[in-house]
Design an enzyme around this catalytic site. Sequence first.
Site, PDB file in Angstrom:
ATOM      1  N   CYS A   1       0.826  -1.210   0.000  1.00  0.00           N
ATOM      2  CA  CYS A   1       0.000   0.000   0.000  1.00  0.00           C
ATOM      3  C   CYS A   1       0.863   1.264   0.000  1.00  0.00           C
ATOM      4  O   CYS A   1       0.545   2.244  -0.676  1.00  0.00           O
ATOM      5  CB  CYS A   1      -0.923   0.027   1.216  1.00  0.00           C
ATOM      6  SG  CYS A   1      -2.047  -1.368   1.269  1.00  0.00           S
TER       7      CYS A   1
ATOM      8  N   ARG B   1      -7.887  -4.504  -3.170  1.00  0.00           N
ATOM      9  CA  ARG B   1      -7.463  -3.325  -3.946  1.00  0.00           C
ATOM     10  C   ARG B   1      -8.468  -3.120  -5.092  1.00  0.00           C
ATOM     11  O   ARG B   1      -8.308  -3.701  -6.174  1.00  0.00           O
ATOM     12  CB  ARG B   1      -6.046  -3.536  -4.496  1.00  0.00           C
ATOM     13  CG  ARG B   1      -5.025  -3.738  -3.403  1.00  0.00           C
ATOM     14  CD  ARG B   1      -3.618  -3.959  -3.909  1.00  0.00           C
ATOM     15  NE  ARG B   1      -2.839  -4.581  -2.860  1.00  0.00           N
ATOM     16  CZ  ARG B   1      -2.303  -3.937  -1.820  1.00  0.00           C
ATOM     17  NH1 ARG B   1      -2.433  -2.630  -1.736  1.00  0.00           N
ATOM     18  NH2 ARG B   1      -1.640  -4.577  -0.894  1.00  0.00           N
TER      19      ARG B   1
HETATM   20  C1  BEZ Z   1       0.561  -4.594   1.887  1.00  0.00           C
HETATM   21  O1  BEZ Z   1       1.767  -4.812   1.912  1.00  0.00           O
HETATM   22  O2  BEZ Z   1       0.094  -3.522   1.516  1.00  0.00           O
HETATM   23  C2  BEZ Z   1      -0.370  -5.678   2.320  1.00  0.00           C
HETATM   24  C3  BEZ Z   1      -0.069  -6.978   1.986  1.00  0.00           C
HETATM   25  C4  BEZ Z   1      -0.905  -7.996   2.391  1.00  0.00           C
HETATM   26  C5  BEZ Z   1      -2.052  -7.713   3.131  1.00  0.00           C
HETATM   27  C6  BEZ Z   1      -2.362  -6.390   3.430  1.00  0.00           C
HETATM   28  C7  BEZ Z   1      -1.528  -5.372   3.005  1.00  0.00           C
END
Ligand code: BEZ
Length: 236
Positions: A52, A135
């Site tokens: 993110c 997402r």
């Molecule tokens: C992230 O790195 O943004 C992420 C990865 C897995 C689950 C939730 C967020």
Amino acid sequence: MEENEVMAMPRIGDHAPEFKAITTQGEINFPKDYSGGWVILFSHPADFTPVCTSEFMTFASMEKQFEKANCKLVGLSVDGLYSHIAWLRTIKDRIEYKGMKNVEVTFPLIEDITMEVAKKYGMIQPGEATTKAVRAVFFVDPKGIIRTIIYYPLSLGRNFDELYRVLIALQTADAFSIATPADWRPGDDVIIPTAGSCGTAKERMESKDKDITCYDWFFCTRKLDKDKVFEKVLKK
Ligand code: BEZ
């Protein structure tokens, strides 16, 4: 939310579901506040997570590019306002990534701890996560209609060049009454609506217009200069 709970999800062509929300830029009334322009509403799973963070830095760095195409950005996650503020401050003050630094996220980021908005938009997909949004990306046009929806799982960072390509392709289709073929980019040939009568089919196949290419009667393209595309879709 239970894994087998059934939820209505908005579809392409629907009016974007309405909501009021608190964001890092104050309260918004969606999609009303954005009418007359395009808006991309997108969700991310959580603040202070690496994928993110890479996405927010990339999107914020491209914000002006989207703005020039008359498109605003609105983010959302199932986190509270203070978490959002702390995360965005950390991004600006501490994170340097792929040549991006001091990145200020100035578009609104919705707090949605109750998941009210996330549920309305089908952003909670229980098979993937029951407490986090996937997402999701919703392209909403100047009339408040959803024109494209793209969903990615938690582990997959989005391709923001593709999101920009989608926006320009949608606007080009509207402005020139054409369709865009696979992998289209501005400057590539565009697709003319399929002939709706035998007469038009014959005319197309026999056309001497150098800008038109017919692969068969139902599949004709024409040239459309990149300059003409950007003249129409970019704000002066
Ligand atoms: C992230 O790195 O943004 C992420 C990865 C897995 C689950 C939730 C967020």
